[in-house]
Design a protein around this motif. Structure first.
Motif, short mmCIF file in Angstrom:
data_model
loop_
_atom_site.label_atom_id
_atom_site.label_comp_id
_atom_site.label_asym_id
_atom_site.label_seq_id
_atom_site.Cartn_x
_atom_site.Cartn_y
_atom_site.Cartn_z
N LYS A 274 -11.57 7.34 -5.62
CA LYS A 274 -10.87 8.61 -5.44
C LYS A 274 -11.25 9.56 -6.58
O LYS A 274 -11.41 9.12 -7.72
CB LYS A 274 -9.36 8.37 -5.42
CG LYS A 274 -8.91 7.67 -4.14
CD LYS A 274 -7.46 7.26 -4.18
CE LYS A 274 -7.29 6.01 -5.00
NZ LYS A 274 -5.98 5.42 -4.91
N LYS B 220 -4.42 -6.65 -5.00
CA LYS B 220 -3.29 -5.88 -4.46
C LYS B 220 -2.34 -6.79 -3.68
O LYS B 220 -1.12 -6.67 -3.79
CB LYS B 220 -3.80 -4.75 -3.54
CG LYS B 220 -4.48 -3.60 -4.28
CD LYS B 220 -4.96 -2.53 -3.27
CE LYS B 220 -5.74 -1.40 -3.94
NZ LYS B 220 -6.17 -0.36 -2.97
N SER C 68 0.84 -1.20 0.00
CA SER C 68 0.00 0.00 0.00
C SER C 68 0.87 1.24 0.00
O SER C 68 1.88 1.29 0.69
CB SER C 68 -0.89 0.01 1.25
OG SER C 68 -1.55 1.25 1.36
C1 LIG Z 1 -13.58 7.42 3.21
C2 LIG Z 1 -12.13 7.67 3.51
C3 LIG Z 1 -11.13 7.21 2.69
N1 LIG Z 1 -9.81 7.46 2.97
C4 LIG Z 1 -8.72 6.96 2.10
C5 LIG Z 1 -8.18 5.58 2.48
C6 LIG Z 1 -7.49 5.13 1.23
O1 LIG Z 1 -6.12 5.56 1.27
C7 LIG Z 1 -8.23 5.88 0.13
C8 LIG Z 1 -9.01 4.92 -0.75
O2 LIG Z 1 -8.23 4.48 -1.79
P1 LIG Z 1 -7.67 3.01 -1.96
O3 LIG Z 1 -7.66 2.69 -3.40
O4 LIG Z 1 -8.38 2.06 -1.02
O5 LIG Z 1 -6.18 3.11 -1.43
P2 LIG Z 1 -4.97 4.01 -1.91
O6 LIG Z 1 -4.92 4.08 -3.40
O7 LIG Z 1 -4.97 5.31 -1.15
O8 LIG Z 1 -3.73 3.17 -1.37
P3 LIG Z 1 -3.23 1.69 -1.79
O9 LIG Z 1 -4.10 1.14 -2.88
O10 LIG Z 1 -1.80 1.89 -2.23
O11 LIG Z 1 -3.32 0.90 -0.51
O12 LIG Z 1 -9.14 6.77 0.76
C9 LIG Z 1 -9.45 8.16 4.11
O13 LIG Z 1 -8.27 8.40 4.35
N2 LIG Z 1 -10.45 8.61 4.94
C10 LIG Z 1 -11.77 8.41 4.70
O14 LIG Z 1 -12.62 8.85 5.52
#
Ligand SMILES: Cc1cn([C@H]2C[C@H](O)[C@@H](COP(=O)(O)OP(=O)(O)OP(=O)(O)O)O2)c(=O)[nH]c1=O
Length: 199
Positions: A90, A56, A12
């Motif tokens: 995102k 992943k 991650s």
């Molecule tokens: C809803 C919510 C999401 N998030 C974040 C968590 C995750 O990092 C992101 C969702 O995207 P993900 O695709 O789950 O994760 P990522 O791309 O950030 O990281 P990786 O795949 O490398 O593990 O949104 C918060 O930080 N707070 C919140 O309240």
């Protein structure tokens, strides 16, 4: 620290996941595990988020093998915001973040966070589900929040652990799950493999 003291890899790039995983009492290194996060046509949110945690973790495992790194379990996670049939990942840009926050304003949505642990015997996948009730937001509040930049790397365009927490009137479920790594479920998963404070 020598290699033998490290329990696992975290596949991650999320700073939240790194911080939360450290709280479970394991030692880990990060490993890059790029995967295509596009939902399949008609894919249900639950299937999507479970597929991504699996992909992943598997991608991290394959990277470890390809790079000749010491063999250890690989943990990965995926967080998705679900509103009705819509999967909110995102945001692509500020316009997209504004669109998502308008959808979430004044209603309730689900946050699904999946965990995938790839080990020598296969992959175990776990799901954490939470319901988040958002207050009604004004256009000005949304515009200010989007301008802060906080929404940009977060599923659903908000961070409950940051300024986005001001929008959350109520939560049923796991605060850390909404943040991206549900602490209890993660510690319990790792304990099944002899790792961390719950082992
Ligand atoms: C809803 C919510 C999401 N998030 C974040 C968590 C995750 O990092 C992101 C969702 O995207 P993900 O695709 O789950 O994760 P990522 O791309 O950030 O990281 P990786 O795949 O490398 O593990 O949104 C918060 O930080 N707070 C919140 O309240």
């Amino acid at each position: 620290m020598t290699n033998t003291q490290i329990d696992l890899y975290l596949a991650s790039g999320s700073p939240r996941r790194k911080e939360l995983l450290a709280q479970t009492g394991v030692t880990f290194e990060r490993i890059a595990a790029p995967v295509d996060e596009t939902p399949l046509p008609g894919e249900k949110a639950r299937d999507y988020v479970l597929r991504l945690a699996h992909a992943k973790a598997e991608s991290g495992w394959q990277a470890m093998i390809a790079q000749g790194m010491p063999v250890r379990p690989v943990l990965a996670a995926d967080t998705t915001v679900v509103l009705g049939d819509a999967i909110l990942g995102k945001p692509d840009n500020a316009v997209d973040a504004t669109r998502m926050l308008k959808m979430l304003s004044g209603s309730s949505h689900e946050v699904l966070t999946s965990l995938g642990l790839r080990h020598a015997g296969g992959v175990e996948v776990v799901l954490s589900t939470s319901v988040v009730h958002f207050a009604a937001l004004s256009d000005a509040q949304i515009a200010d929040y989007v301008a802060s930049g906080e929404p940009m790397d977060k599923a659903g365009s908000y961070g409950i652990q940051g300024r986005g927490g001001l929008f959350v009137a109520r939560l049923e479920g796991s605060f850390t799950g909404v943040m991206g790594l549900p602490l209890h479920e993660t510690a319990a998963l790792l304990a099944r493999y002899g790792m961390g404070f719950l082992a």
